[in-house]
Scaffold this motif. Structure first.
Motif, PDB file in Angstrom:
ATOM      1  N   LEU A 167       9.759 102.209 -12.018  1.00  0.00           N
ATOM      2  CA  LEU A 167       8.624 102.767 -12.308  1.00  0.00           C
ATOM      3  C   LEU A 167       7.774 101.824 -13.395  1.00  0.00           C
ATOM      4  N   SER A 168       8.264 101.140 -14.132  1.00  0.00           N
ATOM      5  CA  SER A 168       7.672 100.110 -15.037  1.00  0.00           C
ATOM      6  C   SER A 168       7.156  99.209 -14.350  1.00  0.00           C
ATOM      7  N   ARG A 169       7.993  98.664 -13.662  1.00  0.00           N
ATOM      8  CA  ARG A 169       7.574  97.378 -12.626  1.00  0.00           C
ATOM      9  C   ARG A 169       6.476  97.719 -11.679  1.00  0.00           C
ATOM     10  N   ALA A 170       6.672  98.832 -11.037  1.00  0.00           N
ATOM     11  CA  ALA A 170       5.539  99.217 -10.128  1.00  0.00           C
ATOM     12  C   ALA A 170       4.107  99.321 -11.012  1.00  0.00           C
ATOM     13  N   ARG A 171       4.078  99.940 -12.088  1.00  0.00           N
ATOM     14  CA  ARG A 171       3.065  99.878 -12.892  1.00  0.00           C
ATOM     15  C   ARG A 171       2.484  98.552 -13.170  1.00  0.00           C
ATOM     16  N   THR A 172       3.229  97.762 -13.608  1.00  0.00           N
ATOM     17  CA  THR A 172       2.777  96.177 -13.986  1.00  0.00           C
ATOM     18  C   THR A 172       2.123  95.635 -12.733  1.00  0.00           C
ATOM     19  N   MET A 173       2.916  95.887 -11.380  1.00  0.00           N
ATOM     20  CA  MET A 173       1.996  95.251 -10.239  1.00  0.00           C
ATOM     21  C   MET A 173       0.954  95.764 -10.015  1.00  0.00           C
ATOM     22  N   LEU A 174       0.839  97.163 -10.312  1.00  0.00           N
ATOM     23  CA  LEU A 174      -0.531  97.751 -10.006  1.00  0.00           C
ATOM     24  C   LEU A 174      -1.638  97.332 -10.783  1.00  0.00           C
ATOM     25  N   GLN A 175      -1.113  97.206 -12.078  1.00  0.00           N
ATOM     26  CA  GLN A 175      -2.332  96.748 -12.931  1.00  0.00           C
ATOM     27  C   GLN A 175      -2.678  95.189 -12.761  1.00  0.00           C
ATOM     28  N   ALA A 176      -1.588  94.430 -12.377  1.00  0.00           N
ATOM     29  CA  ALA A 176      -1.995  93.086 -12.093  1.00  0.00           C
ATOM     30  C   ALA A 176      -3.040  93.130 -10.628  1.00  0.00           C
ATOM     31  N   ASN A 177      -2.713  93.845  -9.613  1.00  0.00           N
ATOM     32  CA  ASN A 177      -3.628  93.986  -8.559  1.00  0.00           C
ATOM     33  C   ASN A 177      -5.105  94.697  -9.152  1.00  0.00           C
ATOM     34  N   LEU A 178      -5.106  95.516  -9.840  1.00  0.00           N
ATOM     35  CA  LEU A 178      -6.305  96.002 -10.325  1.00  0.00           C
ATOM     36  C   LEU A 178      -7.266  94.806 -10.826  1.00  0.00           C
ATOM     37  N   ARG A 179      -6.597  94.040 -11.788  1.00  0.00           N
ATOM     38  CA  ARG A 179      -7.353  93.139 -12.249  1.00  0.00           C
ATOM     39  C   ARG A 179      -7.716  91.969 -11.498  1.00  0.00           C
ATOM     40  N   LYS A 180      -7.081  91.728 -10.337  1.00  0.00           N
ATOM     41  CA  LYS A 180      -7.345  90.891  -9.327  1.00  0.00           C
ATOM     42  C   LYS A 180      -8.668  91.439  -8.638  1.00  0.00           C
ATOM     43  N   LEU A 181      -8.626  92.754  -8.279  1.00  0.00           N
ATOM     44  CA  LEU A 181      -9.819  93.380  -7.676  1.00  0.00           C
ATOM     45  C   LEU A 181     -10.759  93.250  -8.711  1.00  0.00           C
ATOM     46  N   GLU A 182     -10.710  93.513  -9.782  1.00  0.00           N
ATOM     47  CA  GLU A 182     -11.987  93.397 -10.739  1.00  0.00           C
ATOM     48  C   GLU A 182     -12.753  92.115 -10.688  1.00  0.00           C
TER      49      GLU A 182
END
Length: 203
Positions: A167-182
Protein backbone atom coordinates in the motif's frame (compact mmCIF):
# COMPACT_ATOMS: atom_id res chain seq x y z
CA UNK A 1 -35.28 -0.03 -3.20
CA UNK A 2 -35.23 -0.56 -6.94
CA UNK A 3 -36.75 1.91 -9.31
CA UNK A 4 -40.05 0.75 -10.79
CA UNK A 5 -39.33 -2.19 -13.12
CA UNK A 6 -41.83 -4.46 -14.88
CA UNK A 7 -42.55 -7.52 -12.70
CA UNK A 8 -40.49 -6.25 -9.74
CA UNK A 9 -41.39 -3.04 -7.91
CA UNK A 10 -39.22 -3.68 -4.85
CA UNK A 11 -35.83 -5.19 -4.21
CA UNK A 12 -37.41 -7.86 -2.00
CA UNK A 13 -39.63 -9.00 -4.87
CA UNK A 14 -36.61 -9.21 -7.14
CA UNK A 15 -34.60 -11.23 -4.62
CA UNK A 16 -37.52 -13.59 -4.05
CA UNK A 17 -37.74 -14.17 -7.80
CA UNK A 18 -34.00 -14.84 -7.94
CA UNK A 19 -34.36 -17.44 -5.20
CA UNK A 20 -37.09 -19.10 -7.27
CA UNK A 21 -34.68 -19.20 -10.19
CA UNK A 22 -36.70 -16.95 -12.49
CA UNK A 23 -34.77 -16.05 -15.63
CA UNK A 24 -36.35 -12.61 -15.92
CA UNK A 25 -35.00 -11.76 -12.47
CA UNK A 26 -31.51 -12.74 -13.61
CA UNK A 27 -31.90 -10.40 -16.57
CA UNK A 28 -33.04 -7.49 -14.38
CA UNK A 29 -30.14 -7.95 -11.94
CA UNK A 30 -27.61 -8.13 -14.74
CA UNK A 31 -28.96 -5.05 -16.52
CA UNK A 32 -29.13 -3.08 -13.28
CA UNK A 33 -25.70 -3.89 -11.87
CA UNK A 34 -23.48 -4.88 -14.82
CA UNK A 35 -22.05 -1.39 -15.33
CA UNK A 36 -21.07 -0.92 -11.69
CA UNK A 37 -19.71 -4.42 -11.32
CA UNK A 38 -17.64 -4.20 -14.49
CA UNK A 39 -16.06 -1.07 -12.99
CA UNK A 40 -15.26 -3.05 -9.83
CA UNK A 41 -13.69 -5.91 -11.78
CA UNK A 42 -11.75 -3.50 -13.98
CA UNK A 43 -10.07 -2.04 -10.90
CA UNK A 44 -8.49 -5.43 -10.28
CA UNK A 45 -8.19 -6.81 -13.82
CA UNK A 46 -6.78 -3.98 -15.90
CA UNK A 47 -7.48 -5.88 -19.12
CA UNK A 48 -11.11 -5.22 -20.03
CA UNK A 49 -11.64 -8.66 -21.58
CA UNK A 50 -10.44 -10.28 -18.35
CA UNK A 51 -12.65 -7.94 -16.31
CA UNK A 52 -15.71 -8.85 -18.38
CA UNK A 53 -14.98 -12.56 -17.96
CA UNK A 54 -14.60 -12.14 -14.20
CA UNK A 55 -17.81 -10.11 -14.03
CA UNK A 56 -19.78 -12.81 -15.86
CA UNK A 57 -18.37 -15.46 -13.54
CA UNK A 58 -19.32 -13.21 -10.65
CA UNK A 59 -22.94 -12.98 -11.76
CA UNK A 60 -23.09 -16.75 -12.12
CA UNK A 61 -21.84 -16.96 -8.54
CA UNK A 62 -24.48 -14.44 -7.45
CA UNK A 63 -27.26 -16.55 -8.95
CA UNK A 64 -25.81 -19.75 -7.48
CA UNK A 65 -25.45 -18.29 -3.98
CA UNK A 66 -28.58 -16.11 -3.83
CA UNK A 67 -30.09 -18.41 -1.20
CA UNK A 68 -27.29 -17.31 1.14
CA UNK A 69 -28.33 -13.65 0.98
CA UNK A 70 -30.38 -12.93 4.12
CA UNK A 71 -31.54 -9.41 3.16
CA UNK A 72 -30.07 -7.95 6.34
CA UNK A 73 -27.65 -5.76 4.40
CA UNK A 74 -27.15 -4.10 1.03
CA UNK A 75 -27.89 -6.35 -1.94
CA UNK A 76 -25.56 -4.31 -4.13
CA UNK A 77 -22.85 -4.55 -1.48
CA UNK A 78 -23.28 -8.33 -1.34
CA UNK A 79 -22.92 -8.56 -5.13
CA UNK A 80 -19.87 -6.30 -4.98
CA UNK A 81 -18.14 -8.55 -2.44
CA UNK A 82 -18.68 -11.51 -4.73
CA UNK A 83 -17.16 -9.57 -7.64
CA UNK A 84 -14.12 -8.67 -5.54
CA UNK A 85 -13.69 -12.32 -4.51
CA UNK A 86 -13.95 -13.47 -8.13
CA UNK A 87 -11.39 -10.84 -9.17
CA UNK A 88 -8.95 -12.01 -6.51
CA UNK A 89 -9.44 -15.63 -7.55
CA UNK A 90 -8.60 -14.65 -11.11
CA UNK A 91 -5.48 -12.75 -10.05
CA UNK A 92 -4.30 -15.56 -7.80
CA UNK A 93 -4.88 -18.11 -10.54
CA UNK A 94 -2.77 -16.04 -12.92
CA UNK A 95 -0.31 -15.05 -10.16
CA UNK A 96 -0.57 -11.42 -11.23
CA UNK A 97 -0.95 -9.84 -7.82
CA UNK A 98 2.30 -11.42 -6.55
CA UNK A 99 4.58 -9.74 -9.07
CA UNK A 100 5.46 -6.59 -7.13
CA UNK A 101 4.96 -7.58 -3.48
CA UNK A 102 8.03 -6.58 -1.44
CA UNK A 103 9.23 -8.18 1.77
CA UNK A 104 9.88 -5.32 4.19
CA UNK A 105 7.23 -3.94 6.52
CA UNK A 106 6.03 -0.36 6.40
CA UNK A 107 3.69 1.03 9.04
CA UNK A 108 0.64 2.67 7.48
CA UNK A 109 -2.38 3.92 9.42
CA UNK A 110 -5.93 3.51 8.03
CA UNK A 111 -7.20 6.46 6.01
CA UNK A 112 -10.77 5.75 4.93
CA UNK A 113 -11.36 9.48 4.45
CA UNK A 114 -9.08 9.37 1.41
CA UNK A 115 -11.26 6.70 -0.15
CA UNK A 116 -14.31 8.91 0.36
CA UNK A 117 -12.78 12.05 -1.16
CA UNK A 118 -9.92 11.92 -3.64
CA UNK A 119 -10.80 8.47 -4.92
CA UNK A 120 -14.13 9.73 -6.16
CA UNK A 121 -12.20 11.60 -8.86
CA UNK A 122 -12.19 9.77 -12.19
CA UNK A 123 -8.71 10.99 -13.04
CA UNK A 124 -7.20 9.56 -9.89
CA UNK A 125 -9.04 6.29 -10.42
CA UNK A 126 -7.46 6.02 -13.85
CA UNK A 127 -4.08 6.44 -12.20
CA UNK A 128 -4.94 3.67 -9.76
CA UNK A 129 -5.82 1.39 -12.68
CA UNK A 130 -2.36 2.05 -14.15
CA UNK A 131 -0.56 0.79 -11.03
CA UNK A 132 1.29 -2.56 -11.25
CA UNK A 133 -1.01 -5.47 -10.47
CA UNK A 134 0.27 -6.10 -6.96
CA UNK A 135 0.06 -2.46 -5.92
CA UNK A 136 -3.36 -2.01 -7.47
CA UNK A 137 -4.83 -5.09 -5.83
CA UNK A 138 -3.93 -4.14 -2.28
CA UNK A 139 -4.64 -0.45 -2.82
CA UNK A 140 -8.16 -1.28 -4.01
CA UNK A 141 -8.82 -3.72 -1.18
CA UNK A 142 -7.68 -1.24 1.45
CA UNK A 143 -8.54 2.24 0.19
CA UNK A 144 -11.67 1.51 -1.85
CA UNK A 145 -13.21 -1.64 -0.38
CA UNK A 146 -12.24 -0.76 3.19
CA UNK A 147 -10.61 -4.04 4.22
CA UNK A 148 -8.08 -3.98 7.08
CA UNK A 149 -4.54 -5.20 6.49
CA UNK A 150 -5.21 -8.33 8.55
CA UNK A 151 -8.16 -9.18 6.29
CA UNK A 152 -6.15 -8.51 3.13
CA UNK A 153 -3.32 -10.69 4.41
CA UNK A 154 -5.72 -13.55 5.00
CA UNK A 155 -7.42 -13.12 1.63
CA UNK A 156 -4.16 -13.11 -0.32
CA UNK A 157 -2.07 -15.43 1.83
CA UNK A 158 0.53 -12.79 2.68
CA UNK A 159 1.73 -11.07 5.87
CA UNK A 160 0.20 -7.87 7.22
CA UNK A 161 3.59 -6.21 6.77
CA UNK A 162 3.59 -7.07 3.08
CA UNK A 163 0.12 -5.62 2.72
CA UNK A 164 1.21 -2.39 4.41
CA UNK A 165 4.36 -2.18 2.33
CA UNK A 166 2.46 -2.74 -0.90
CA UNK A 167 0.00 0.00 0.00
CA UNK A 168 2.80 2.41 0.88
CA UNK A 169 4.52 1.81 -2.46
CA UNK A 170 1.24 2.28 -4.33
CA UNK A 171 0.75 5.64 -2.64
CA UNK A 172 4.30 6.70 -3.46
CA UNK A 173 3.75 5.87 -7.11
CA UNK A 174 0.42 7.72 -7.16
CA UNK A 175 1.99 10.79 -5.61
CA UNK A 176 4.79 10.75 -8.20
CA UNK A 177 2.25 10.47 -11.02
CA UNK A 178 0.24 13.34 -9.59
CA UNK A 179 3.34 15.53 -9.52
CA UNK A 180 4.06 14.69 -13.15
CA UNK A 181 0.49 15.58 -14.07
CA UNK A 182 0.84 18.87 -12.25
CA UNK A 183 3.71 19.85 -14.56
CA UNK A 184 1.51 19.69 -17.65
CA UNK A 185 0.43 23.09 -19.05
CA UNK A 186 -2.81 24.28 -17.52
CA UNK A 187 -3.04 21.39 -15.07
CA UNK A 188 -1.61 22.86 -11.87
CA UNK A 189 -4.92 24.23 -10.60
CA UNK A 190 -6.71 20.98 -11.40
CA UNK A 191 -4.35 18.78 -9.44
CA UNK A 192 -3.62 20.83 -6.32
CA UNK A 193 -6.61 19.37 -4.46
CA UNK A 194 -5.33 15.83 -5.18
CA UNK A 195 -2.01 16.67 -3.52
CA UNK A 196 -3.69 18.27 -0.50
CA UNK A 197 -5.94 15.26 -0.01
CA UNK A 198 -3.02 12.90 -0.41
CA UNK A 199 -0.93 14.74 2.19
CA UNK A 200 -3.81 14.86 4.62
CA UNK A 201 -4.48 11.14 4.24
CA UNK A 202 -0.80 10.24 4.57
CA UNK A 203 -0.24 12.04 7.89
Amino acid sequence: MLRLIPFFTTESQLIAALKRGEGRAHKVVYERFAGKMLAVCTRYCANRDDAEEVMLDGFMRVFEKISQFREDGSFEGWIRRIMVTESLMFLRKNKQWRQEIPIEEVTVEPDYEWADTALNENELLRMVNQLPDGYRTIFNLYAIEGYAHAEIAEMLGISEGTSKSQLSRARTMLQANLRKLEQEPGRRGQTEHYEKTYRKASN
